[in-house]
Design an enzyme around this catalytic site. Sequence first.
Site, PDB file in Angstrom:
ATOM      1  N   GLY A  50     -31.725 -30.330  26.201  1.00  0.00           N
ATOM      2  CA  GLY A  50     -30.381 -30.130  25.667  1.00  0.00           C
ATOM      3  C   GLY A  50     -29.324 -30.353  26.730  1.00  0.00           C
ATOM      4  N   VAL A  76     -29.674 -34.680  27.630  1.00  0.00           N
ATOM      5  CA  VAL A  76     -29.559 -35.611  26.502  1.00  0.00           C
ATOM      6  C   VAL A  76     -28.686 -35.022  25.378  1.00  0.00           C
ATOM      7  CG1 VAL A  76     -30.866 -36.999  24.853  1.00  0.00           C
ATOM      8  CG2 VAL A  76     -31.815 -36.536  27.109  1.00  0.00           C
ATOM      9  N   GLU A 129     -24.758 -24.906  12.895  1.00  0.00           N
ATOM     10  CA  GLU A 129     -25.643 -23.973  12.179  1.00  0.00           C
ATOM     11  C   GLU A 129     -26.309 -23.128  13.247  1.00  0.00           C
ATOM     12  OE1 GLU A 129     -25.811 -23.730   9.010  1.00  0.00           O
ATOM     13  OE2 GLU A 129     -25.051 -25.637   8.254  1.00  0.00           O
ATOM     14  N   CYS A 178     -33.920 -19.002  11.236  1.00  0.00           N
ATOM     15  CA  CYS A 178     -32.543 -18.523  11.424  1.00  0.00           C
ATOM     16  C   CYS A 178     -32.129 -17.599  10.299  1.00  0.00           C
ATOM     17  CB  CYS A 178     -31.588 -19.692  11.527  1.00  0.00           C
ATOM     18  SG  CYS A 178     -31.682 -20.763  10.097  1.00  0.00           S
TER      19      CYS A 178
HETATM   20  P1  NAD Z   1     -31.312 -24.092  21.321  1.00  0.00           P
HETATM   21  O1  NAD Z   1     -29.862 -23.896  21.115  1.00  0.00           O
HETATM   22  O2  NAD Z   1     -31.901 -23.757  22.611  1.00  0.00           O
HETATM   23  O3  NAD Z   1     -31.688 -25.622  21.077  1.00  0.00           O
HETATM   24  C1  NAD Z   1     -31.350 -26.305  19.877  1.00  0.00           C
HETATM   25  C2  NAD Z   1     -31.173 -27.765  20.204  1.00  0.00           C
HETATM   26  O4  NAD Z   1     -30.010 -27.903  21.005  1.00  0.00           O
HETATM   27  C3  NAD Z   1     -32.314 -28.382  21.012  1.00  0.00           C
HETATM   28  O5  NAD Z   1     -32.514 -29.718  20.596  1.00  0.00           O
HETATM   29  C4  NAD Z   1     -31.791 -28.330  22.434  1.00  0.00           C
HETATM   30  O6  NAD Z   1     -32.346 -29.303  23.257  1.00  0.00           O
HETATM   31  C5  NAD Z   1     -30.312 -28.591  22.199  1.00  0.00           C
HETATM   32  N1  NAD Z   1     -29.412 -28.091  23.216  1.00  0.00           N
HETATM   33  C6  NAD Z   1     -29.557 -27.002  24.011  1.00  0.00           C
HETATM   34  N2  NAD Z   1     -28.499 -26.872  24.833  1.00  0.00           N
HETATM   35  C7  NAD Z   1     -27.651 -27.893  24.538  1.00  0.00           C
HETATM   36  C8  NAD Z   1     -26.381 -28.299  25.043  1.00  0.00           C
HETATM   37  N3  NAD Z   1     -25.771 -27.634  26.010  1.00  0.00           N
HETATM   38  N4  NAD Z   1     -25.803 -29.386  24.504  1.00  0.00           N
HETATM   39  C9  NAD Z   1     -26.407 -30.070  23.506  1.00  0.00           C
HETATM   40  N5  NAD Z   1     -27.611 -29.752  23.009  1.00  0.00           N
HETATM   41  C10 NAD Z   1     -28.228 -28.661  23.513  1.00  0.00           C
HETATM   42  O7  NAD Z   1     -31.990 -23.349  20.102  1.00  0.00           O
HETATM   43  P2  NAD Z   1     -33.541 -23.211  19.812  1.00  0.00           P
HETATM   44  O8  NAD Z   1     -34.066 -22.233  20.795  1.00  0.00           O
HETATM   45  O9  NAD Z   1     -34.176 -24.553  19.697  1.00  0.00           O
HETATM   46  O10 NAD Z   1     -33.511 -22.608  18.347  1.00  0.00           O
HETATM   47  C11 NAD Z   1     -33.340 -21.269  18.137  1.00  0.00           C
HETATM   48  C12 NAD Z   1     -31.935 -20.952  17.710  1.00  0.00           C
HETATM   49  O11 NAD Z   1     -31.508 -21.829  16.666  1.00  0.00           O
HETATM   50  C13 NAD Z   1     -31.814 -19.573  17.138  1.00  0.00           C
HETATM   51  O12 NAD Z   1     -30.649 -18.947  17.602  1.00  0.00           O
HETATM   52  C14 NAD Z   1     -31.727 -19.820  15.650  1.00  0.00           C
HETATM   53  O13 NAD Z   1     -31.116 -18.816  14.914  1.00  0.00           O
HETATM   54  C15 NAD Z   1     -30.976 -21.085  15.591  1.00  0.00           C
HETATM   55  N6  NAD Z   1     -31.219 -21.765  14.328  1.00  0.00           N
HETATM   56  C16 NAD Z   1     -30.233 -21.779  13.397  1.00  0.00           C
HETATM   57  C17 NAD Z   1     -30.443 -22.392  12.175  1.00  0.00           C
HETATM   58  C18 NAD Z   1     -29.373 -22.430  11.122  1.00  0.00           C
HETATM   59  O14 NAD Z   1     -29.473 -23.246  10.208  1.00  0.00           O
HETATM   60  N7  NAD Z   1     -28.365 -21.596  11.161  1.00  0.00           N
HETATM   61  C19 NAD Z   1     -31.662 -22.990  11.916  1.00  0.00           C
HETATM   62  C20 NAD Z   1     -32.651 -22.937  12.890  1.00  0.00           C
HETATM   63  C21 NAD Z   1     -32.409 -22.330  14.103  1.00  0.00           C
END
Ligand code: NAD
Length: 479
Positions: free
Chosen positions: A209, A212, A251, A285
């Site tokens: 994240g 990329v 989301e 989520c």
């Molecule tokens: P995360 O935020 O760590 O990662 C999600 C995605 O974002 C990954 O592809 C990651 O590589 C990317 N990412 C991380 N930092 C970034 C940045 N600075 N810039 C751009 N992209 C970045 O989340 P996770 O650990 O993969 O998923 C868990 C979280 O997602 C939980 O908080 C969950 O509630 C949330 N979630 C929400 C929904 C919804 O629809 N509301 C659905 C699923 C998960």
Amino acid sequence: MASPRGTVDDSLWLDNARVVPSGSTYVPVDDSATGEEIARVRSATSEDVDRAFDSAARAQRRWAGVSPADRVAVVGKAADILEGMADDLAVTMQAEVGTVASQVRGAQVGLGLTAMRLTAASAFAAITERERIGDSEVVREPAGVVGAITPWNYPLFQVALKVAPSIAAGCGVVLKPAEVAPLTTFLVAEAFAEAGLPAGVLNVVCGSGASVGSAIAGHPRADFVSFTGSVAAGREVAMAAARWGTRTSLELGGKSAAIVLDEDKVRAAVRHTIASCFGNAGQTCAALSRLIVPRHLLDEAEDEVRAALEQVVVGDPFDAASTVGPLASREQRNRVAEHLRVAGQTAGVRTVAAKDVSHLTRGWYAAPTVVVADDPGAPIVQEEVFGPVLAIQPADDEAHAIELAEGTRFGLIARVWTDDDARFERVARRLRVGGVIQSDAPTAWDAPFGGVKDSGYGRERGAYGVEEYLVPKSLQRRG
Ligand code: NAD
């Protein structure tokens, strides 16, 4: 065609072909049940992200000229092709996410296909809608080039929720799947190519994240960035996109509550909420991770919790008997363990029941746990755990139940357990969340889904999900 394993060098999906990105670093993907590496995926660089946006921008103009019916047909066909790969998709998600055999077909593969098909079913009307306002007619145009960033909990479903409406709407896409679970995305890209999607409309870049993901979010050629993930990363994405004035959809997380109003609903609500909270090992989520019960029925709720946990079997996702598998990654397991440690030391929080997972010495297992938390400020009430941990909150009356439900920074969904329709609506309308479901009603997968407050903004699923990828244009005629 099979989802890749081992060293994956050609991880860049560009112009309908797998090519080698210019980066020289790799991100490991491990088996959640053993911790062993199943793949190492070569990361893209910001130059690769540029190439992907160039490709998407070129292809998008032509794709927007294809008829909406033909675009929608490609989405439906890709769903059919993916259905033919259901075995591979299931095995891959069992390994990289840890989803148990009894849930992977429905909650992972099935939901992904459902998202694509419901999008296809509602997209044509959303895209071709024409609205008359005085002498103007409002038509819908594709939003342009979309940057899509997805989390690891439902690899197919989360990707489908962004890619299917983008493609139906006539957009081009640069997608980055989560680095923890990217392997199914290769099958999605190939399925769309086989379904007839022209080269360049969908491009996939892999990597972290921080590098990329942020290159996508802050890309000057992105017209819209759709993000699903954590609150912290969502804010980074919104800030990066703001540099170019790019519209975003976020989301984010949740701490959703089930609220028991009818006294005879306690046992059913406990069973249902535990299933919601422990499904996919709590990595959902929209999981109901809080249960608000009338205080005088707390003993009854606790009895039901203990009975329900007797039936929980934590174990290997490939074992048909397992009802809760491991978490997707070591980091997530450590985060959940820390939440449980803090809960154990918080005054006013007590454990009702917990499964012992000490015999599971390999992989990323967390102990499914139910606590009672009388302090609404307790971290276990306030923070999203994203693991199989349920917090029960006793309420003195309906007003107190609403106050407790409202008492976190999140606002994703809620369930309200009552047979009284008027009472359901009265309470539902007072909750600041994106959606409310009555008692054990099934989730409507084509109803709009998304949050308010820290749970984000924007909507996915069905016609509302397609509208995110369209922009209105008014055609002002002579009077
Ligand atoms: P995360 O935020 O760590 O990662 C999600 C995605 O974002 C990954 O592809 C990651 O590589 C990317 N990412 C991380 N930092 C970034 C940045 N600075 N810039 C751009 N992209 C970045 O989340 P996770 O650990 O993969 O998923 C868990 C979280 O997602 C939980 O908080 C969950 O509630 C949330 N979630 C929400 C929904 C919804 O629809 N509301 C659905 C699923 C998960």
